[in-house]
Design a protein around this motif. Structure first.
Motif, mmCIF file in Angstrom:
data_model
loop_
_atom_site.group_PDB
_atom_site.id
_atom_site.type_symbol
_atom_site.label_atom_id
_atom_site.label_comp_id
_atom_site.label_asym_id
_atom_site.label_seq_id
_atom_site.Cartn_x
_atom_site.Cartn_y
_atom_site.Cartn_z
ATOM 1 N N ASP A 107 69.035 51.022 50.729
ATOM 2 C CA ASP A 107 68.584 51.334 52.082
ATOM 3 C C ASP A 107 67.467 50.394 52.516
ATOM 4 O OD1 ASP A 107 70.420 53.350 52.098
ATOM 5 O OD2 ASP A 107 68.979 54.948 51.611
ATOM 6 N N GLU A 108 66.640 49.970 51.556
ATOM 7 C CA GLU A 108 65.539 49.065 51.886
ATOM 8 C C GLU A 108 66.015 47.631 52.069
ATOM 9 O OE1 GLU A 108 62.758 49.510 48.765
ATOM 10 O OE2 GLU A 108 62.081 51.522 49.371
ATOM 11 N N SER A 109 67.008 47.232 51.212
ATOM 12 C CA SER A 109 67.450 45.830 51.245
ATOM 13 C C SER A 109 68.719 45.616 52.052
ATOM 14 C CB SER A 109 67.688 45.335 49.818
ATOM 15 O OG SER A 109 68.766 46.062 49.222
ATOM 16 N N GLY A 110 69.516 46.677 52.209
ATOM 17 C CA GLY A 110 70.784 46.544 52.914
ATOM 18 C C GLY A 110 71.917 46.058 52.038
ATOM 19 N N LEU A 111 71.667 45.815 50.741
ATOM 20 C CA LEU A 111 72.698 45.330 49.828
ATOM 21 C C LEU A 111 73.447 46.501 49.200
ATOM 22 C CD1 LEU A 111 70.699 42.510 48.001
ATOM 23 C CD2 LEU A 111 72.321 42.254 49.901
ATOM 24 N N GLU A 112 74.729 46.282 48.895
ATOM 25 C CA GLU A 112 75.521 47.308 48.226
ATOM 26 C C GLU A 112 75.046 47.461 46.784
ATOM 27 O OE1 GLU A 112 77.788 49.413 49.384
ATOM 28 O OE2 GLU A 112 77.314 48.638 51.384
ATOM 29 N N TYR A 113 75.362 48.587 46.167
ATOM 30 C CA TYR A 113 74.959 48.803 44.775
ATOM 31 C C TYR A 113 76.133 49.347 43.976
ATOM 32 C CZ TYR A 113 74.727 53.886 45.570
ATOM 33 O OH TYR A 113 75.040 55.186 45.846
ATOM 34 N N THR A 114 76.091 49.101 42.653
ATOM 35 C CA THR A 114 77.117 49.609 41.736
ATOM 36 C C THR A 114 76.704 50.986 41.247
ATOM 37 O OG1 THR A 114 77.647 47.365 40.985
ATOM 38 C CG2 THR A 114 78.351 49.202 39.567
ATOM 39 N N LYS A 115 77.605 51.926 41.310
ATOM 40 C CA LYS A 115 77.303 53.257 40.811
ATOM 41 C C LYS A 115 77.066 53.218 39.303
ATOM 42 C CE LYS A 115 79.664 56.131 44.242
ATOM 43 N NZ LYS A 115 80.672 57.197 44.448
ATOM 44 N N PHE A 116 76.186 54.088 38.854
ATOM 45 C CA PHE A 116 75.853 54.150 37.434
ATOM 46 C C PHE A 116 77.102 54.363 36.587
ATOM 47 C CE2 PHE A 116 74.819 56.820 33.731
ATOM 48 C CZ PHE A 116 73.940 55.979 33.066
ATOM 49 N N GLU A 117 78.012 55.229 37.030
ATOM 50 C CA GLU A 117 79.209 55.542 36.258
ATOM 51 C C GLU A 117 80.100 54.324 36.039
ATOM 52 O OE1 GLU A 117 78.403 59.132 39.003
ATOM 53 O OE2 GLU A 117 78.060 56.958 38.948
ATOM 54 N N ASP A 118 79.942 53.288 36.876
ATOM 55 C CA ASP A 118 80.767 52.081 36.788
ATOM 56 C C ASP A 118 80.001 50.899 36.214
ATOM 57 O OD1 ASP A 118 82.834 53.511 38.022
ATOM 58 O OD2 ASP A 118 82.083 53.001 40.026
ATOM 59 N N ASP A 119 78.838 51.148 35.651
ATOM 60 C CA ASP A 119 77.968 50.076 35.171
ATOM 61 C C ASP A 119 77.741 50.222 33.662
ATOM 62 O OD1 ASP A 119 76.014 48.221 34.644
ATOM 63 O OD2 ASP A 119 74.754 48.757 36.357
ATOM 64 N N PRO A 120 78.577 49.587 32.830
ATOM 65 C CA PRO A 120 78.470 49.753 31.374
ATOM 66 C C PRO A 120 77.102 49.370 30.810
ATOM 67 C CG PRO A 120 80.524 48.665 31.960
ATOM 68 C CD PRO A 120 79.696 48.701 33.201
ATOM 69 N N GLU A 121 76.502 48.325 31.345
ATOM 70 C CA GLU A 121 75.198 47.907 30.829
ATOM 71 C C GLU A 121 74.141 48.973 31.086
ATOM 72 O OE1 GLU A 121 74.023 44.092 32.194
ATOM 73 O OE2 GLU A 121 75.796 43.058 31.403
ATOM 74 N N ALA A 122 74.161 49.554 32.264
ATOM 75 C CA ALA A 122 73.198 50.619 32.576
ATOM 76 C C ALA A 122 73.472 51.866 31.745
ATOM 77 C CB ALA A 122 73.259 50.952 34.066
ATOM 78 N N ILE A 123 74.739 52.180 31.564
ATOM 79 C CA ILE A 123 75.089 53.349 30.748
ATOM 80 C C ILE A 123 74.568 53.179 29.334
ATOM 81 C CG2 ILE A 123 77.032 54.580 29.708
ATOM 82 C CD1 ILE A 123 78.583 54.061 32.311
ATOM 83 N N LYS A 124 74.768 52.007 28.755
ATOM 84 C CA LYS A 124 74.278 51.750 27.399
ATOM 85 C C LYS A 124 72.760 51.838 27.340
ATOM 86 C CE LYS A 124 74.472 48.290 23.686
ATOM 87 N NZ LYS A 124 75.081 47.026 23.237
ATOM 88 N N ARG A 125 72.119 51.363 28.361
ATOM 89 C CA ARG A 125 70.653 51.349 28.384
ATOM 90 C C ARG A 125 70.077 52.749 28.596
ATOM 91 N NH1 ARG A 125 70.348 47.984 32.100
ATOM 92 N NH2 ARG A 125 70.028 49.405 33.864
#
Length: 658
Positions: A107-125
């Motif tokens: 909302d601040e930057s206007g850029l799209e984001y990847t959902k956590f459920e679809d982000d393996p690196e974030a899930i592992k972290r």
């Protein structure tokens, strides 16, 4: 098994070969390993009712990021789905938090984001149980406490990943006390808790030694300090560490562990007492206590699943390199636990299914002798439900025997010229084995996990009978897979069966008489509780041979003071004066149900040791029946167990304390 004994634990391991992103792309989830792990545990839930534990190790985590995690629950293995649901709720909470943070940044930057459920690196972290090494344990405690703190896996933490260690297993060591003494001589301060703690500390000590040697060698040779950790991880010889750790171990075991750098190992005792099965494909390497669990979860054939060879350790380095090497000489002959085949493992494994049927079939000659071949007045059934497979084999044997009798009679009539169709009908239709469902378990409850004090009433409530199929002129034959203490048989099951009002109840145990303690995984160590032992003591009294008890006690005291390699089983003297039939007859008297109006006879029949080996194979362990132990620790245990009985001491006779 009608008696409440605790037994082998269950293990499950899923080691991913590829990054989590691969499984996200192919299967739609980065938690593929965790889901398969829970599947393996669910398929082995019969192996643990004290609680479950899950361990996870993550590869290539950056400095400062945690890499080794553990979740333990005292919920029974029947509640594995609930434990998974709890973890997925935690995953959902993390997902909502991370997605909210990412949405705010969008909302601040206007850029799209990847959902956590679809982000393996974030899930592992972010999610503790998202890693490449997934370990699961189902516990049946045979030593130590039974609270959450006693559940596997055990962890030994360090600031060095290559010195951090997580261990779990299906095992009993008979000489933990001896091993603790060795640790104390080194200057260590071991915790006298369980043999699991002993195993953890011994492997940890050898790991520390190897780590320190590598560190000093590299530092002294000028390797930059910031590179030493990576070099130690690459050069750590896990198989050598296991070989050094297990040099003095005595017992039955399958032990799995992971080092903090991601190196994984799994080992099996040289006698093959405890089971371990392995499946590998391009995506995973998986291990389990039972073959069919791997077959079902990964949808593969039995030929795709191999056994880990006894006396071998399989090591999977953090790089993915896999080696399987011997850490001790493989014993000859092997001695796999026969109770795995009689009772513990699930019977949908094709080999175990055939073996259990063969155990039932071996009982046929004894039963025919017991009933005088009077099938017209005999009803056959089974109790408890775990004896059903053996019962089908028993029926196969009966039908084969009866068909042979009919064939021989027809041939005789033809040869003698006396063939008569009316006689043929009478011959075929009369005196044929009658099979009925007599006992019904109408409450879904694992009764053998209940406290013994209230178990008799519980069994009486759980089981019900079929009325009207047994007459007062009938023999009622029930197949049981094994009889240990006889308490439940006497106080509950026979009282229930007596309500059918048969002329005689014949209980056929597909296991031989359990005469001696086990010390390799099964919680059977108090001699005084074994119904066969009680029968032998009663017979000694009746025959004026009570002096044998004191003589045996003195002999046992002499044995435990010998070097373990020279010990023998002095307790065999208790049974020596009597035949198997005499012991069985006395057992029949001892289990007769009290406080019932029924006046019929009880006859207990046991499998012979020869019949056991005909059904299972010659190499299967039979020490609980024969007293012939495969390791020195077994002889110490049996002699110590008799001394405890004579001295009026309860508790286990394993050498777990100083």
């Amino acid at each position: 098994m009608s008696d409440p004994i605790r037994h082998e634990c269950g293990i499950a391991v899923v080691r991913l070969k590829k990054p989590l992103a691969y499984y996200q792309d192919k299967y739609g989830t980065a938690l593929y390993g965790l889901e398969r792990l829970f599947g393996l545990m669910a398929k082995q839930r019969n192996r643990g009712q004290d609680g479950i534990g899950i361990g996870c190790c993550k590869l290539d985590m950056p400095p400062g990021a945690p890499y080794m995690f553990r979740v333990r629950s005292t919920k029974s293995a029947e509640a594995i789905g609930e434990v998974l649901a709890d973890e997925m709720k935690e995953f959902g909470r993390i997902a909502r938090r991370v997605n909210a943070e990412r949405k705010e940044r969008r909302d601040e930057s206007g850029l799209e984001y990847t959902k956590f459920e679809d982000d393996p690196e974030a899930i592992k972290r972010e999610f503790e149980l998202a890693g490449e090494v997934n370990m699961g344990h189902l516990r049946y405690g045979t030593s130590g406490a039974f609270g959450k703190g006693s559940l596997h896996p055990y962890i030994r933490r360090s600031t060095w990943p290559t010195r951090s260690l997580m261990v779990m297993g299906n095992f009993n060591l008979t000489n933990s006390g001896e091993l603790n003494k060795i640790m104390m001589k080194r200057g260590q301060h071991p915790v006298f808790d369980t043999d699991t703690q002993t195993v953890l500390e011994e492997i940890g000590f050898q790991l520390d030694e190897a780590h320190t040697d590598l560190y000093h060698t590299m530092r002294d040779s000028g390797v930059p300090l910031e590179d030493i950790t990576r070099h130690i991880s690459e050069q750590l010889d896990v198989a050598h560490i296991i070989r050094k750790s297990a040099e003095l171990w005595d017992g039955g075991y399958t032990i799995a562990g992971t080092i903090g750098n991601g190196d994984f190992f799994i080992m099996r005792d040289p006698l093959g007492i405890r089971p371990c099965h392995m499946y590998e494909d391009d995506e995973v390497v998986a291990f389990a206590s039972e073959r069919v669990a791997l077959m079902t979860v990964f949808e593969v054939d039995e030929n795709d699943v191999q056994e880990l060879a006894p006396g071998h350790v399989c090591v999977i380095k953090s790089s993915g390199a896999i080696t399987t090497t011997a850490f001790a000489p493989q014993a000859e002959p092997l001695r796999p636990c026969s109770f795995e085949r009689i009772y513990f493992s699930r019977s949908n494994d094709s080999v175990i299914y055939r073996q259990r049927k063969a155990l039932g079939e071996q009982m046929v000659p004894q039963l025919i002798e017991a009933i005088g071949n009077d099938w017209e007045h005999t009803v056959t059934s089974f109790i408890p439900n775990t004896a059903e497979t053996a019962y089908h084999g028993f029926l196969d044997g009966l039908r084969y025997r009866r068909r042979q009798e009919v064939k021989d009679a027809i041939v005789e009539m033809v040869h003698s010229g006396t063939f008569d169709e009316n006689k043929l009908d009478d011959l075929v239709l009369r005196n044929w084995p009658r099979s009925e469902k007599i006992a019904h378990k109408d409450i879904k409850m694992r009764t053998f996990i209940a406290q013994e004090s209230g178990r008799d009433q519980l069994v009486s409530s759980v089981y019900d009978i079929t009325y009207g199929v047994v007459t007062p002129n009938d023999n009622l034959v029930v197949i049981d897979d094994s009889i240990v203490r006889g308490t439940t048989l006497k106080k509950s099951l026979l009282r229930i069966l007596a309500r059918t009002n048969p002329r005689r109840i014949i209980v056929c145990s597909t296991a031989p008489q359990i005469r001696y303690p086990d010390c390799y995984g099964i919680d059977m160590s108090e001699l005084g509780k074994f119904i066969a032992f009680q029968a032998a003591i009663a017979l000694l009294d009746e025959h004026g041979l009570r002096h044998v008890v004191k003589e045996t006690y003195d002999a046992c005291k002499a044995e435990v003071n010998k070097p373990k390699s020279e010990m023998r089983n002095a307790v065999k003297a208790i049974y020596a004066p009597f035949s198997d039939a005499q012991i069985s007859a006395k057992v029949s008297q001892l289990v007769y149900p009290q406080h019932t109006a029924w006046q019929g006879d009880i006859h207990v029949i046991f499998q012979s040791i020869d019949g056991l080996h005909k059904a299972l194979g010659p190499d299967y362990g039979d020490w609980y029946f024969s007293g012939d132990y495969p390791t020195p620790g077994g002889f110490y245990t049996v002699n110590r167990a008799f001394m405890n009985f004579f001295e009026g001491k309860g508790g286990r006779s394993y050498d777990t304390l100083l």
